[in-house]
Design an enzyme around this catalytic site. Structure first.
Site, mmCIF file in Angstrom:
data_model
loop_
_atom_site.group_PDB
_atom_site.id
_atom_site.type_symbol
_atom_site.label_atom_id
_atom_site.label_comp_id
_atom_site.label_asym_id
_atom_site.label_seq_id
_atom_site.Cartn_x
_atom_site.Cartn_y
_atom_site.Cartn_z
ATOM 1 N N ASP A 45 0.856 -1.188 0.000
ATOM 2 C CA ASP A 45 0.000 0.000 0.000
ATOM 3 C C ASP A 45 0.895 1.243 0.000
ATOM 4 O OD1 ASP A 45 0.788 0.414 2.627
ATOM 5 O OD2 ASP A 45 -1.212 0.201 3.490
ATOM 6 N N CYS A 65 2.607 -3.490 4.027
ATOM 7 C CA CYS A 65 1.843 -2.280 4.359
ATOM 8 C C CYS A 65 2.598 -1.576 5.473
ATOM 9 C CB CYS A 65 0.386 -2.601 4.713
ATOM 10 S SG CYS A 65 0.144 -3.533 6.251
ATOM 11 N N THR A 125 2.429 -1.612 8.829
ATOM 12 C CA THR A 125 2.887 -2.540 9.879
ATOM 13 C C THR A 125 3.065 -3.966 9.375
ATOM 14 O OG1 THR A 125 0.605 -3.042 10.450
ATOM 15 C CG2 THR A 125 1.674 -1.256 11.684
ATOM 16 N N HIS A 165 9.044 -24.620 8.347
ATOM 17 C CA HIS A 165 7.960 -25.310 9.048
ATOM 18 C C HIS A 165 6.584 -25.043 8.452
ATOM 19 C CE1 HIS A 165 10.208 -26.014 13.137
ATOM 20 N NE2 HIS A 165 10.895 -26.438 12.086
ATOM 21 N N HIS A 175 5.608 -31.503 9.369
ATOM 22 C CA HIS A 175 5.077 -30.158 9.122
ATOM 23 C C HIS A 175 3.995 -30.190 8.045
ATOM 24 C CE1 HIS A 175 8.160 -28.714 11.753
ATOM 25 N NE2 HIS A 175 9.089 -29.299 11.010
HETATM 26 C C1 RB5 Z 1 -2.213 2.707 6.376
HETATM 27 O O1 RB5 Z 1 -2.250 3.942 7.000
HETATM 28 C C2 RB5 Z 1 -1.972 1.604 7.392
HETATM 29 O O2 RB5 Z 1 -3.096 1.440 8.192
HETATM 30 C C3 RB5 Z 1 -1.607 0.320 6.710
HETATM 31 O O3 RB5 Z 1 -0.481 0.516 5.926
HETATM 32 C C4 RB5 Z 1 -1.261 -0.856 7.615
HETATM 33 O O4 RB5 Z 1 -0.306 -0.499 8.567
HETATM 34 C C5 RB5 Z 1 -2.398 -1.583 8.204
HETATM 35 O O5 RB5 Z 1 -2.252 -2.619 8.868
#
Ligand code: RB5
Length: 146
Positions: free
Chosen positions: A8, A65, A67, A98, A133
């Protein structure tokens, strides 16, 4: 190996860095975007990457993304996808050995480029161990049918 990658808007910079690392492995890369800073919704990116993996167009996928959490949750909703969110090299290695993870997720706002590169290298070079596994992966596949 064919690999589809997508991120993203929060992680396009890390996506570009990961593509440089993938070049070390002569990977054939399909980048499904996003390519700018305009906001996009990470489930849409997860869907595009995972479609390539489940169709066999790519052997594996990488999703990123901010996180790595949202996009990994979305990817794991798709039957046949085993997406591992990794923030360290050991987990990346184990996700292959695994869990036979066919999609790697990372957080662009979490990881430095150096660590992300090492995670990708470990994930690219570790083979699935099979054996006991595989029995567990079969049970995961059965969960998808319940
Ligand atoms: C976008 O702002 C953010 O929410 C997305 O990149 C991600 O971290 C969501 O889990």
């Amino acid at each position: 190996m064919k690999i589809t990658i997508g991120s993203d808007h929060a992680a396009t910079a890390l996506k570009d860095e990961v593509k440089k690392v993938l070049a070390e492995f002569d990977a054939e890369i399909n980048d499904v975007g996003t390519f700018g800073t305009d906001r996009v919704d990470y489930p849409d990116i997860a869907e595009k990457v995972c479609a390539d993996v489940t169709s066999g167009k790519s052997e594996r996928g990488i999703v990123i993304c901010g996180t790595g959490i949202g996009i990994s949750i979305a990817a794991n909703k798709i039957n046949g996808i085993r997406c591992a969110l990794c923030g360290d090299v050991y987990s990346a290695k184990m996700s292959r050995e695994h869990n036979n993870a066919n999609v790697l997720a990372m957080g662009g706002r979490v990881l430095g480029y150096g660590l992300a590169g090492e995670i990708v290298r470990a994930w690219m070079t570790t083979e699935f161990a099979g054996g006991r596994h595989q029995i567990r992966l079969d049970k995961i596949a059965a969960l998808e049918k319940k």
